[in-house]
Design a protein around this motif. Structure first.
Motif, PDB file in Angstrom:
ATOM      1  N   ASP A  40       0.836  -1.200   0.000  1.00  0.00           N
ATOM      2  CA  ASP A  40       0.000   0.000   0.000  1.00  0.00           C
ATOM      3  C   ASP A  40       0.875   1.257   0.000  1.00  0.00           C
ATOM      4  N   ASN A  42       0.016   4.253   0.238  1.00  0.00           N
ATOM      5  CA  ASN A  42      -0.449   5.208   1.245  1.00  0.00           C
ATOM      6  C   ASN A  42       0.232   4.978   2.586  1.00  0.00           C
ATOM      7  N   MET A  43       0.441   3.722   2.950  1.00  0.00           N
ATOM      8  CA  MET A  43       1.126   3.401   4.208  1.00  0.00           C
ATOM      9  C   MET A  43       2.573   3.905   4.180  1.00  0.00           C
ATOM     10  N   MET A  45       3.776   6.315   2.278  1.00  0.00           N
ATOM     11  CA  MET A  45       3.763   7.777   2.269  1.00  0.00           C
ATOM     12  C   MET A  45       3.538   8.335   3.676  1.00  0.00           C
ATOM     13  N   LYS A  46       2.629   7.746   4.432  1.00  0.00           N
ATOM     14  CA  LYS A  46       2.382   8.208   5.805  1.00  0.00           C
ATOM     15  C   LYS A  46       3.643   8.093   6.656  1.00  0.00           C
ATOM     16  N   CYS A  61       7.256   3.437  -6.482  1.00  0.00           N
ATOM     17  CA  CYS A  61       6.345   2.315  -6.666  1.00  0.00           C
ATOM     18  C   CYS A  61       6.919   1.427  -7.763  1.00  0.00           C
TER      19      CYS A  61
END
Length: 71
Positions: A40, A42-43, A45-46, A61
């Motif tokens: 993921d 998003n994980m 990036m966080k 990616c």
């Protein structure tokens, strides 16, 4: 704030990597070293956003082996 363009350190790391082992993953690079990997983005990036402002970060990616990626 994350630099919108990857830093030279991050690009150097990226150019030297064998990406086959990261197929299908998002990779977080911190100060020229792979710090995070996850399916993921998003994980990843966080976790990159949680790094201190003085650190150089990049998100890459990597497509699956039988997938094409166009920029």
């Amino acid at each position: 704030m994350i630099n919108p363009m990857p830093t030279r350190t991050a690009l150097d790391t990226f150019n030297q990597m064998d990406l086959r082992q990261y197929a299908g993953l998002a990779i977080g690079i911190v100060n020229g070293k792979i710090a995070f990997k996850n399916k993921d983005p998003n994980m990843v990036m966080k976790r990159l956003l949680a790094q201190g402002k003085e650190k150089e970060v990049a998100l890459i990616c990597v497509p699956k082996v039988k997938m094409a990626m166009s920029l």
